[in-house]
Design a protein around this motif. Structure first.
Motif, PDB file in Angstrom:
ATOM      1  N   LYS A 182      -1.551  -2.597   8.935  1.00 50.85           N
ATOM      2  CA  LYS A 182      -1.875  -3.859   8.270  1.00 50.85           C
ATOM      3  C   LYS A 182      -0.662  -4.783   8.258  1.00 50.85           C
ATOM      4  O   LYS A 182      -0.766  -5.981   8.557  1.00 50.85           O
ATOM      5  CB  LYS A 182      -2.345  -3.596   6.835  1.00 50.85           C
ATOM      6  N   THR A 216      -1.439   1.455   6.244  1.00 51.20           N
ATOM      7  CA  THR A 216      -0.613   0.437   5.592  1.00 51.20           C
ATOM      8  C   THR A 216       0.313  -0.238   6.593  1.00 51.20           C
ATOM      9  O   THR A 216       0.442  -1.470   6.629  1.00 51.20           O
ATOM     10  CB  THR A 216       0.216   1.060   4.454  1.00 51.20           C
ATOM     11  N   GLY A 223       0.830  -1.201   0.000  1.00 48.97           N
ATOM     12  CA  GLY A 223       0.000   0.000   0.000  1.00 48.97           C
ATOM     13  C   GLY A 223       0.861   1.245   0.000  1.00 48.97           C
ATOM     14  O   GLY A 223       2.074   1.195   0.226  1.00 48.97           O
TER      15      GLY A 223
END
Length: 322
Positions: A291, A288, A172
Protein backbone atom coordinates in the motif's frame (compact mmCIF):
# COMPACT_ATOMS: atom_id res chain seq x y z
CA UNK A 1 22.58 10.90 3.27
CA UNK A 2 22.50 7.38 4.58
CA UNK A 3 21.39 5.16 1.75
CA UNK A 4 20.67 1.63 2.86
CA UNK A 5 20.94 -1.21 0.57
CA UNK A 6 22.91 0.00 -2.36
CA UNK A 7 26.26 -1.63 -2.93
CA UNK A 8 29.16 0.58 -1.97
CA UNK A 9 26.94 3.42 -0.75
CA UNK A 10 27.83 4.86 2.66
CA UNK A 11 25.06 5.60 5.07
CA UNK A 12 25.90 9.29 5.14
CA UNK A 13 26.59 9.88 1.45
CA UNK A 14 24.58 10.34 -1.71
CA UNK A 15 24.06 7.16 -3.77
CA UNK A 16 26.48 6.27 -6.54
CA UNK A 17 24.76 7.07 -9.85
CA UNK A 18 26.91 4.56 -11.73
CA UNK A 19 25.34 1.79 -13.82
CA UNK A 20 24.51 -0.77 -11.15
CA UNK A 21 22.01 -3.50 -12.05
CA UNK A 22 18.47 -2.60 -11.09
CA UNK A 23 19.45 0.80 -9.72
CA UNK A 24 17.67 3.85 -11.14
CA UNK A 25 19.88 6.37 -12.89
CA UNK A 26 19.89 9.98 -11.69
CA UNK A 27 18.35 12.43 -14.10
CA UNK A 28 20.88 14.35 -16.17
CA UNK A 29 20.41 18.09 -16.63
CA UNK A 30 18.98 19.08 -19.97
CA UNK A 31 21.13 21.35 -22.17
CA UNK A 32 20.18 25.01 -22.06
CA UNK A 33 17.78 26.18 -24.73
CA UNK A 34 18.53 29.24 -26.96
CA UNK A 35 16.91 32.38 -25.69
CA UNK A 36 16.40 35.97 -26.82
CA UNK A 37 18.35 38.59 -24.93
CA UNK A 38 16.11 41.04 -23.17
CA UNK A 39 16.16 44.63 -24.35
CA UNK A 40 17.10 43.94 -27.99
CA UNK A 41 14.49 43.64 -30.67
CA UNK A 42 16.35 44.32 -33.95
CA UNK A 43 16.16 47.33 -36.22
CA UNK A 44 13.14 49.60 -35.88
CA UNK A 45 10.59 48.99 -38.65
CA UNK A 46 9.06 51.93 -40.57
CA UNK A 47 5.25 51.93 -41.15
CA UNK A 48 4.19 51.34 -44.80
CA UNK A 49 2.94 54.42 -46.73
CA UNK A 50 -0.83 54.93 -46.93
CA UNK A 51 -2.72 54.74 -50.23
CA UNK A 52 -6.20 55.46 -51.65
CA UNK A 53 -6.77 51.71 -52.12
CA UNK A 54 -6.28 51.11 -48.41
CA UNK A 55 -8.76 53.84 -47.53
CA UNK A 56 -11.35 52.28 -49.89
CA UNK A 57 -11.08 48.86 -48.23
CA UNK A 58 -11.42 50.41 -44.76
CA UNK A 59 -14.59 52.18 -45.81
CA UNK A 60 -16.15 49.03 -47.22
CA UNK A 61 -15.32 47.16 -43.98
CA UNK A 62 -17.07 49.76 -41.85
CA UNK A 63 -20.14 49.67 -44.09
CA UNK A 64 -20.33 45.86 -43.81
CA UNK A 65 -20.15 46.02 -40.02
CA UNK A 66 -23.04 48.47 -39.88
CA UNK A 67 -25.18 46.13 -41.98
CA UNK A 68 -24.46 43.12 -39.74
CA UNK A 69 -25.34 45.06 -36.57
CA UNK A 70 -28.61 46.18 -38.08
CA UNK A 71 -29.64 42.61 -39.04
CA UNK A 72 -28.85 41.27 -35.55
CA UNK A 73 -30.82 44.08 -33.90
CA UNK A 74 -33.89 43.32 -36.03
CA UNK A 75 -33.73 39.59 -35.22
CA UNK A 76 -33.45 40.35 -31.52
CA UNK A 77 -36.50 42.59 -31.64
CA UNK A 78 -38.66 40.23 -33.72
CA UNK A 79 -37.57 36.99 -32.00
CA UNK A 80 -36.54 37.73 -28.39
CA UNK A 81 -35.58 34.10 -27.79
CA UNK A 82 -32.77 34.34 -30.32
CA UNK A 83 -30.26 35.45 -27.66
CA UNK A 84 -31.33 32.94 -24.98
CA UNK A 85 -28.89 30.05 -24.55
CA UNK A 86 -30.14 26.51 -24.96
CA UNK A 87 -29.55 25.05 -21.47
CA UNK A 88 -29.95 21.48 -22.67
CA UNK A 89 -27.49 22.04 -25.47
CA UNK A 90 -25.00 23.71 -23.14
CA UNK A 91 -25.02 20.82 -20.70
CA UNK A 92 -24.58 18.31 -23.49
CA UNK A 93 -21.50 20.10 -24.75
CA UNK A 94 -20.06 20.37 -21.25
CA UNK A 95 -20.48 16.66 -20.60
CA UNK A 96 -19.03 15.55 -23.91
CA UNK A 97 -15.84 17.58 -23.69
CA UNK A 98 -13.28 18.10 -20.93
CA UNK A 99 -10.04 19.99 -20.55
CA UNK A 100 -6.89 17.88 -20.81
CA UNK A 101 -5.05 17.17 -17.55
CA UNK A 102 -2.18 19.54 -16.90
CA UNK A 103 1.41 18.36 -16.80
CA UNK A 104 1.50 19.28 -13.10
CA UNK A 105 -1.35 16.88 -12.36
CA UNK A 106 0.33 14.13 -14.36
CA UNK A 107 3.53 14.55 -12.37
CA UNK A 108 1.74 14.55 -9.01
CA UNK A 109 -0.19 11.36 -9.79
CA UNK A 110 1.83 8.31 -8.73
CA UNK A 111 2.40 5.75 -11.50
CA UNK A 112 1.37 2.15 -10.98
CA UNK A 113 4.01 0.08 -9.21
CA UNK A 114 4.90 -3.37 -10.53
CA UNK A 115 5.22 -5.49 -7.39
CA UNK A 116 6.04 -9.20 -7.70
CA UNK A 117 3.74 -11.54 -5.80
CA UNK A 118 6.19 -14.39 -5.14
CA UNK A 119 8.15 -14.37 -1.92
CA UNK A 120 11.91 -14.80 -1.78
CA UNK A 121 12.95 -17.80 0.27
CA UNK A 122 14.71 -17.03 3.51
CA UNK A 123 18.43 -17.71 2.99
CA UNK A 124 20.16 -20.47 4.95
CA UNK A 125 23.71 -20.84 6.15
CA UNK A 126 25.52 -23.86 4.76
CA UNK A 127 27.48 -24.05 8.01
CA UNK A 128 25.59 -23.11 11.19
CA UNK A 129 27.13 -20.55 13.52
CA UNK A 130 28.45 -21.52 16.93
CA UNK A 131 25.67 -21.41 19.49
CA UNK A 132 26.09 -19.21 21.40
CA UNK A 133 28.00 -16.71 19.26
CA UNK A 134 30.22 -13.92 20.58
CA UNK A 135 28.86 -10.44 19.82
CA UNK A 136 30.38 -6.99 20.37
CA UNK A 137 28.94 -3.50 19.86
CA UNK A 138 31.77 -0.94 19.78
CA UNK A 139 31.08 2.79 20.08
CA UNK A 140 30.60 4.72 16.84
CA UNK A 141 33.11 7.57 17.12
CA UNK A 142 32.10 9.11 13.77
CA UNK A 143 28.84 10.63 15.04
CA UNK A 144 26.67 11.09 18.09
CA UNK A 145 23.67 8.91 18.78
CA UNK A 146 20.45 10.09 17.16
CA UNK A 147 18.64 9.05 20.36
CA UNK A 148 20.11 8.02 23.69
CA UNK A 149 20.12 4.26 24.04
CA UNK A 150 22.22 1.48 25.56
CA UNK A 151 23.87 -1.17 23.37
CA UNK A 152 22.92 -4.80 23.99
CA UNK A 153 25.18 -6.76 26.31
CA UNK A 154 28.34 -7.95 24.60
CA UNK A 155 29.43 -11.58 24.88
CA UNK A 156 27.77 -14.96 24.23
CA UNK A 157 24.49 -14.56 22.32
CA UNK A 158 21.98 -17.27 21.33
CA UNK A 159 22.36 -18.32 17.68
CA UNK A 160 19.22 -20.42 17.28
CA UNK A 161 15.48 -19.90 17.38
CA UNK A 162 13.21 -17.09 16.20
CA UNK A 163 11.46 -14.11 17.75
CA UNK A 164 8.10 -12.68 16.63
CA UNK A 165 7.77 -8.91 16.48
CA UNK A 166 4.80 -6.67 15.60
CA UNK A 167 5.56 -3.14 14.46
CA UNK A 168 2.54 -0.85 14.74
CA UNK A 169 2.74 2.05 12.29
CA UNK A 170 0.44 4.79 11.04
CA UNK A 171 0.18 2.91 7.72
CA UNK A 172 -0.69 -0.47 9.28
CA UNK A 173 0.87 -3.30 11.24
CA UNK A 174 4.05 -5.00 10.03
CA UNK A 175 4.75 -8.41 11.48
CA UNK A 176 8.33 -9.69 11.53
CA UNK A 177 9.97 -13.01 12.35
CA UNK A 178 13.58 -12.52 13.40
CA UNK A 179 15.95 -15.46 12.86
CA UNK A 180 18.85 -15.83 15.31
CA UNK A 181 20.36 -18.62 13.22
CA UNK A 182 20.97 -16.13 10.41
CA UNK A 183 22.19 -13.17 12.42
CA UNK A 184 22.28 -13.55 16.22
CA UNK A 185 24.02 -10.24 16.94
CA UNK A 186 21.70 -8.31 14.62
CA UNK A 187 18.59 -9.87 16.15
CA UNK A 188 19.82 -9.12 19.66
CA UNK A 189 20.46 -5.51 18.64
CA UNK A 190 17.04 -5.03 17.03
CA UNK A 191 15.22 -6.47 20.04
CA UNK A 192 17.25 -4.31 22.41
CA UNK A 193 16.46 -1.14 20.47
CA UNK A 194 12.77 -2.05 20.23
CA UNK A 195 12.46 -2.79 23.94
CA UNK A 196 14.11 0.53 24.81
CA UNK A 197 11.64 2.45 22.62
CA UNK A 198 14.36 3.63 20.26
CA UNK A 199 12.19 3.29 17.16
CA UNK A 200 8.98 4.71 18.68
CA UNK A 201 7.91 7.91 16.95
CA UNK A 202 10.42 7.56 14.09
CA UNK A 203 9.35 7.65 10.44
CA UNK A 204 10.67 5.61 7.53
CA UNK A 205 12.65 8.06 5.43
CA UNK A 206 13.36 6.28 2.14
CA UNK A 207 11.17 4.36 -0.30
CA UNK A 208 12.24 2.77 -3.58
CA UNK A 209 9.53 1.56 -5.96
CA UNK A 210 11.56 0.53 -9.03
CA UNK A 211 14.88 -1.26 -9.40
CA UNK A 212 15.34 -1.44 -5.65
CA UNK A 213 11.90 -1.99 -4.09
CA UNK A 214 12.25 -1.45 -0.37
CA UNK A 215 11.32 0.79 2.54
CA UNK A 216 14.18 1.98 4.75
CA UNK A 217 13.55 2.87 8.39
CA UNK A 218 15.31 3.07 11.75
CA UNK A 219 16.64 6.63 11.94
CA UNK A 220 14.96 8.74 14.66
CA UNK A 221 16.31 11.85 12.91
CA UNK A 222 14.51 10.92 9.68
CA UNK A 223 17.48 12.05 7.59
CA UNK A 224 19.20 8.74 6.89
CA UNK A 225 22.23 9.91 8.88
CA UNK A 226 21.23 8.83 12.39
CA UNK A 227 22.37 5.84 14.40
CA UNK A 228 22.38 4.49 17.97
CA UNK A 229 25.92 5.62 18.84
CA UNK A 230 27.50 2.18 18.35
CA UNK A 231 27.95 -0.29 15.50
CA UNK A 232 27.10 -3.95 15.02
CA UNK A 233 29.03 -6.66 13.16
CA UNK A 234 28.15 -7.77 9.63
CA UNK A 235 26.66 -11.27 9.60
CA UNK A 236 26.85 -12.08 5.92
CA UNK A 237 27.68 -15.09 3.74
CA UNK A 238 28.02 -15.64 -0.03
CA UNK A 239 24.62 -17.30 -0.49
CA UNK A 240 22.70 -14.20 0.60
CA UNK A 241 20.01 -12.97 -1.79
CA UNK A 242 17.41 -10.26 -1.37
CA UNK A 243 13.78 -10.06 -2.44
CA UNK A 244 10.15 -9.83 -1.42
CA UNK A 245 9.48 -10.58 2.22
CA UNK A 246 13.00 -10.17 3.66
CA UNK A 247 14.37 -7.63 6.15
CA UNK A 248 18.03 -6.62 6.19
CA UNK A 249 20.36 -4.09 7.79
CA UNK A 250 21.55 -0.90 6.14
CA UNK A 251 25.21 0.08 6.44
CA UNK A 252 27.89 2.36 5.03
CA UNK A 253 30.53 1.21 2.52
CA UNK A 254 32.69 0.24 5.49
CA UNK A 255 32.44 -3.23 7.01
CA UNK A 256 30.69 -3.68 10.38
CA UNK A 257 29.12 -0.22 10.16
CA UNK A 258 25.45 -1.04 10.70
CA UNK A 259 23.55 0.34 13.67
CA UNK A 260 19.81 0.92 13.75
CA UNK A 261 18.77 1.46 10.12
CA UNK A 262 17.21 -1.43 8.25
CA UNK A 263 15.23 -1.99 5.07
CA UNK A 264 12.17 -4.12 4.34
CA UNK A 265 12.01 -5.55 0.82
CA UNK A 266 8.58 -5.85 -0.81
CA UNK A 267 9.80 -6.49 -4.37
CA UNK A 268 13.01 -6.73 -6.32
CA UNK A 269 16.41 -6.01 -4.74
CA UNK A 270 19.36 -6.88 -7.01
CA UNK A 271 22.09 -6.44 -4.40
CA UNK A 272 25.40 -8.13 -3.65
CA UNK A 273 25.61 -10.22 -0.44
CA UNK A 274 26.85 -7.32 1.69
CA UNK A 275 23.80 -6.62 3.86
CA UNK A 276 22.82 -8.75 6.85
CA UNK A 277 19.47 -10.52 6.41
CA UNK A 278 17.94 -11.16 9.82
CA UNK A 279 14.32 -12.13 9.27
CA UNK A 280 11.13 -12.16 7.21
CA UNK A 281 7.98 -10.05 6.87
CA UNK A 282 4.45 -11.36 7.46
CA UNK A 283 1.75 -11.40 4.76
CA UNK A 284 -0.07 -8.62 6.60
CA UNK A 285 3.14 -6.62 6.76
CA UNK A 286 3.68 -7.05 3.01
CA UNK A 287 0.16 -5.75 2.38
CA UNK A 288 1.05 -2.64 4.37
CA UNK A 289 4.28 -2.19 2.44
CA UNK A 290 2.49 -2.72 -0.90
CA UNK A 291 0.00 0.00 0.00
CA UNK A 292 2.81 2.39 0.87
CA UNK A 293 4.65 1.53 -2.34
CA UNK A 294 1.60 2.25 -4.47
CA UNK A 295 1.34 5.64 -2.81
CA UNK A 296 4.71 6.46 -4.36
CA UNK A 297 7.91 8.14 -3.23
CA UNK A 298 8.58 11.87 -3.16
CA UNK A 299 11.72 11.68 -5.29
CA UNK A 300 12.15 15.47 -5.24
CA UNK A 301 13.03 15.17 -1.55
CA UNK A 302 15.36 12.24 -2.17
CA UNK A 303 19.02 12.14 -3.13
CA UNK A 304 18.66 11.91 -6.89
CA UNK A 305 18.46 8.13 -7.37
CA UNK A 306 14.67 7.93 -7.71
CA UNK A 307 14.04 7.09 -4.05
CA UNK A 308 12.58 9.46 -1.47
CA UNK A 309 10.27 9.71 1.53
CA UNK A 310 7.06 7.71 1.08
CA UNK A 311 4.02 9.85 0.26
CA UNK A 312 2.05 7.67 2.70
CA UNK A 313 3.81 8.31 6.00
CA UNK A 314 5.03 5.28 7.92
CA UNK A 315 5.60 6.35 11.53
CA UNK A 316 6.42 3.75 14.17
CA UNK A 317 3.97 3.88 17.07
CA UNK A 318 5.18 0.88 19.06
CA UNK A 319 6.96 -2.46 18.71
CA UNK A 320 5.72 -5.54 20.53
CA UNK A 321 8.05 -8.52 21.01
CA UNK A 322 6.47 -11.96 21.30
Amino acid sequence: MSQPPQPGEPEGQAPDPGPQPGQPYPQQPYPQQPYQQQGWYGAQQQPPPSSNKTALWVGLGVLGLVVVVAVVAILGFVAPGFFLSDKKGDSAVASSSSAPASSTQDTATPSPVDIPSARTELPKRTTPLADPTECAYPADTSKEAAKKVNPPPAGPTPASGTSAVTVKTTAGDIGLTLDRGLAPCTVANFLSLAQQGYYDGSSCHRLGVSGLQMLQCGDPEGTGMGGPGYTIPDEIFPQLKYGRGLIAMAKTQNPDSGGSQFFMVFGEAPLPPEYTVFGSISDEGLQTLDKVARGGADAEKGSGDGTGPPRIEVKFQSITVG
